[in-house]
Design a protein around this motif. Structure first.
Motif, short mmCIF file in Angstrom:
data_model
loop_
_atom_site.label_atom_id
_atom_site.label_comp_id
_atom_site.label_asym_id
_atom_site.label_seq_id
_atom_site.Cartn_x
_atom_site.Cartn_y
_atom_site.Cartn_z
N ALA A 88 -3.06 12.50 29.42
CA ALA A 88 -4.45 12.89 29.86
C ALA A 88 -4.68 12.10 31.34
O ALA A 88 -5.19 12.68 32.20
N LYS A 89 -4.50 10.79 31.41
CA LYS A 89 -4.59 10.04 32.73
C LYS A 89 -3.83 10.60 33.80
O LYS A 89 -4.34 10.62 34.82
N THR A 90 -2.69 10.84 33.40
CA THR A 90 -1.83 11.67 34.53
C THR A 90 -2.11 12.84 35.08
O THR A 90 -1.97 13.15 36.15
N VAL A 91 -2.65 13.80 34.06
CA VAL A 91 -3.41 15.06 34.69
C VAL A 91 -4.57 14.64 35.48
O VAL A 91 -4.71 15.28 36.75
N LYS A 122 -2.09 17.45 39.25
CA LYS A 122 -1.00 18.50 38.90
C LYS A 122 -1.49 19.35 37.76
O LYS A 122 -2.28 18.72 36.69
N HIS A 123 -1.10 20.65 37.89
CA HIS A 123 -1.26 21.40 36.67
C HIS A 123 -0.56 20.96 35.20
O HIS A 123 0.58 20.48 35.50
N PRO A 124 -1.16 21.00 34.07
CA PRO A 124 -0.47 20.54 32.87
C PRO A 124 1.07 21.12 32.78
O PRO A 124 1.89 20.49 32.34
N ASP A 169 6.93 20.72 32.56
CA ASP A 169 8.03 20.94 33.20
C ASP A 169 9.04 19.60 33.60
O ASP A 169 10.07 19.71 33.59
N GLU A 170 8.23 18.74 34.15
CA GLU A 170 8.85 17.64 34.57
C GLU A 170 9.21 16.94 33.46
O GLU A 170 10.35 16.09 33.68
N VAL A 171 8.86 16.93 32.19
CA VAL A 171 9.42 16.21 31.03
C VAL A 171 10.46 16.81 30.35
O VAL A 171 11.41 16.10 29.92
N CYS A 172 10.32 18.18 30.65
CA CYS A 172 11.45 18.90 29.77
C CYS A 172 12.76 19.03 30.65
O CYS A 172 12.88 20.10 31.49
#
Length: 280
Positions: free
Chosen positions: A223-226, A231-233, A238-241
């Protein structure tokens, strides 16, 4: 941090009221002695007294002796509560400056004006809010709107209080029920997801308390990263996948389980229910 000199009252000392009041006291916005809280059962207000707030089982005392009055009863209790207050109210010069702040789901400004029209004959100042219980840890999310008699200074005071407990934003009244489905009810949806993620961890051999801690921290971090990156969730996901990796397999399972559609439906149903509550 700015502070308020006004006395703050809470008619109804339940969980939402306590989240707001305790947050204001712990955040230094008001002193405990500035807070007066009422409830039908004085023994249920013990946690308020532990904070140093003054408590009473008489709602009218809150209305008479405070400047900003939070109405924190259940929506179906608004009419009898207002009728009781009207019966015991003693008009005074202070009525003109008194500010009524409602946290009642689905209850319009017009309804609030009608129920409390006995306080100020020339027109009452009313602000409608929709907070959430995360205020108690300083991470609330609240929207608010005022009637035509509310001044810019009144809005600033309410914004100061609510924004000190997380994120606060003024919106048109027509948007409040929709936001209720996202922010007001949303913590319950998130708690359900945290519990489910922890259950998954336990199933795979992680100790329960550790799994809960990891799931909650992961939700907090995401949540804090958003919020901080903007950046759009979907981009962050996609950055994690990684291609062919573990995460995309898990995301596929979420899609098969219709998690996205289920959450959209949950927000929609909660928003609709919020509107219904105010009409009963």
């Amino acid at each position: 941090m700015a502070k308020l000199d006004e006395r703050i009252g809470f008619i109804g000392g339940g969980n939402m009221a306590f989240a707001i009041g305790s947050g204001l006291i712990r955040g230094g916005i008001v002193k405990p002695s500035q807070v007066l809280v009422s409830g039908p059962h004085i023994e249920n207000l013990a946690r308020w007294r532990e904070l140093g707030a003054v408590t009473t089982d008489e709602n009218y005392e809150v209305l008479e002796h405070t400047d900003i009055v939070f109405i924190c009863v259940k929506p179906h209790m608004l009419a009898p509560c207002a009728a009781q207050l009207k019966y015991k109210h003693v008009p005074s010069a202070k009525d003109a400056s008194k500010l009524i702040v409602s946290v009642l789901a689905g209850t319009s400004l017009q309804t609030l004006e009608e129920k409390f029209d006995f306080i100020e004959s020339s027109g009452l100042k009313v602000i409608r809010t929709m907070p959430n219980t995360s205020m108690q840890v300083g991470e609330g999310c609240t929207v608010y709107t005022g009637n035509s008699r509310v001044t810019h200074q009144d809005l600033e005071k309410v914004h100061l209080m609510l924004n000190a407990l997380g994120l606060a934003q003024q919106v048109p009244e027509s948007m409040i029920d929709a936001v209720t489905g996202v922010a007001g009810c949303g913590p319950a949806f998130v708690y359900t997801m945290i519990e489910a993620m922890a259950d998954g961890g336990v199933k795979q051999g992680v100790p329960r308390q550790m799994a809960l801690q990891f799931a909650a921290q992961t939700m907090l971090g995401a949540a804090k990263t958003v919020l901080l990156t903007g950046k759009h969730p979907a981009v962050l996901r996609d950055e994690v996948c990684s291609p062919g990796g573990a995460t995309i397999v898990g995301v596929h399972e979420l899609e098969k389980g219709n998690l996205r559609a289920t959450l959209i439906n949950a927000v929609e149903k909660s928003s609709q229910r919020s509107a219904e509550l105010g009409k009963k």
